[in-house]
Design a protein around this motif. Structure first.
Motif, PDB file in Angstrom:
ATOM      1  N   SER A   5      27.300  18.171  34.389  1.00  0.00           N
ATOM      2  CA  SER A   5      27.159  17.388  33.159  1.00  0.00           C
ATOM      3  C   SER A   5      27.093  18.370  31.996  1.00  0.00           C
ATOM      4  CB  SER A   5      25.888  16.533  33.217  1.00  0.00           C
ATOM      5  OG  SER A   5      25.800  15.686  32.083  1.00  0.00           O
ATOM      6  N   ALA A  29      33.291  14.981  23.758  1.00  0.00           N
ATOM      7  CA  ALA A  29      32.840  14.364  25.011  1.00  0.00           C
ATOM      8  C   ALA A  29      34.022  13.829  25.805  1.00  0.00           C
ATOM      9  CB  ALA A  29      31.850  13.236  24.705  1.00  0.00           C
ATOM     10  N   GLN A  33      35.329  15.468  29.643  1.00  0.00           N
ATOM     11  CA  GLN A  33      35.573  14.601  30.799  1.00  0.00           C
ATOM     12  C   GLN A  33      37.008  14.746  31.276  1.00  0.00           C
ATOM     13  OE1 GLN A  33      33.170  10.578  30.404  1.00  0.00           O
ATOM     14  NE2 GLN A  33      33.827  11.274  28.376  1.00  0.00           N
ATOM     15  N   LEU A  59      28.756   7.267  21.604  1.00  0.00           N
ATOM     16  CA  LEU A  59      29.239   7.838  22.862  1.00  0.00           C
ATOM     17  C   LEU A  59      29.261   6.823  24.002  1.00  0.00           C
ATOM     18  CD1 LEU A  59      27.383  11.238  22.614  1.00  0.00           C
ATOM     19  CD2 LEU A  59      29.860  11.000  22.915  1.00  0.00           C
ATOM     20  N   LYS A  60      28.473   5.785  23.887  1.00  0.00           N
ATOM     21  CA  LYS A  60      28.309   4.831  24.986  1.00  0.00           C
ATOM     22  C   LYS A  60      29.647   4.317  25.519  1.00  0.00           C
ATOM     23  CE  LYS A  60      26.625   1.670  27.747  1.00  0.00           C
ATOM     24  NZ  LYS A  60      26.084   2.041  29.076  1.00  0.00           N
ATOM     25  N   VAL A  63      31.934   7.501  27.237  1.00  0.00           N
ATOM     26  CA  VAL A  63      31.534   8.281  28.420  1.00  0.00           C
ATOM     27  C   VAL A  63      31.738   7.410  29.652  1.00  0.00           C
ATOM     28  CG1 VAL A  63      29.690   9.544  29.581  1.00  0.00           C
ATOM     29  CG2 VAL A  63      29.872   9.621  27.079  1.00  0.00           C
ATOM     30  N   TYR A  67      26.461   9.333  32.073  1.00  0.00           N
ATOM     31  CA  TYR A  67      25.933   9.486  30.720  1.00  0.00           C
ATOM     32  C   TYR A  67      24.435   9.717  30.831  1.00  0.00           C
ATOM     33  CZ  TYR A  67      25.414   8.421  25.676  1.00  0.00           C
ATOM     34  OH  TYR A  67      25.142   8.466  24.329  1.00  0.00           O
ATOM     35  N   PRO A  86      22.163   4.265  29.191  1.00  0.00           N
ATOM     36  CA  PRO A  86      22.987   5.282  29.836  1.00  0.00           C
ATOM     37  C   PRO A  86      22.853   5.205  31.349  1.00  0.00           C
ATOM     38  CG  PRO A  86      20.938   6.251  29.107  1.00  0.00           C
ATOM     39  CD  PRO A  86      20.928   4.829  28.608  1.00  0.00           C
TER      40      PRO A  86
END
Length: 237
Positions: A5, A29, A33, A59-60, A63, A67, A86
């Motif tokens: 992570s 981000a 990934q 970001l929710k 990701v 998360y 998350p």
């Protein structure tokens, strides 16, 4: 394989230094990934000096791996995590003015508080982890809080390993063995780097996840982000 992570706090620090939106933390981000990272970690602090609470919200939707939101469970942090939901929340006992995390929880002293906070998060479907020092009594205390996982605070290991003291991993071996016997998942983080990550992983076979930010971003300045992520993944196999 242990999941990597990437903590993107340093990207937010760089952005904030100019007051604009470059580099963009959401785009970064998405990129890490795409480059193979299996998770994104953020650690918003009350003064929002790097990651902002709004970043956590933005970001929710972007990701799609793990998360992980880290932080001290003060009221505003708890509300944020319950809003964002998350994959995982990692509880860290930071002082408000802490430059970086510098100690794990006293899971015995703060047992009642941790039980209540962890219960609320788990009732909302959020996996929980507690930042702890590699001390057996603290591992046992963590089990009693109801947490799903612990995150071993690895600064001492990293410092001693850099001095050539490979025996510094011993408390982490013992702590992970105890955690495993108690049914606790094992994460780790703080000052892990390309120099020490493979040795640490080889000695902690049940390691589920590492969260790495400062070293990874620093190494990427010379070697490139995509390349560095692949180097970490290879060392974690």
């Amino acid at each position: 394989m242990t999941k990597l992570s990437v903590n993107i706090n340093k990207i937010a620090t760089l952005r904030n230094s100019r007051g604009g939106d470059v580099p963009n933390v959401v785009e970064f981000a998405k990129d890490v990934q795409r480059f193979g990272a299996e998770g994104v970690t953020i650690h918003p602090r009350p003064d929002e000096r790097h990651i902002r609470y709004q970043d956590a919200r933005d970001l929710k939707s972007q990701v799609y791996t793990e998360y992980n939101i880290e932080g001290n469970p003060i009221d505003s942090f708890v509300k944020l995590v319950l809003e964002v939901k998350p994959t995982q929340v990692t509880l860290v006992p930071d002082a408000i003015d802490a430059i970086t995390s510098n100690a794990g929880w006293d899971t015995v002293k703060h047992k009642s508080f941790l039980i209540d906070v962890i219960k609320e998060f788990k009732n909302n479907g959020i996996r929980t982890s507690i930042f702890v020092d590699p001390v057996l009594s603290q591992i046992e205390g963590a089990k009693e809080t109801g947490t799903d996982r612990i995150e071993l605070y690895t600064e001492t290991f990293a410092h001693q390993y850099g001095l050539g003291n490979k025996e510094a991993v011993r408390p982490y071996i013992d702590s992970s063995a105890l955690a495993n016997s108690l049914g606790l998942g094992i994460n780790a983080g703080h000052d892990l780097s390309l120099d020490n990550i493979q040795f640490f992983k080889e000695n902690i076979p049940d390691l589920l996840e590492v969260s790495i930010g400062h070293a990874l971003i620093s190494e990427s300045l010379y070697l490139g982000v995509e390349n560095v992520i692949q180097m970490y993944l290879n060392k974690l196999k």
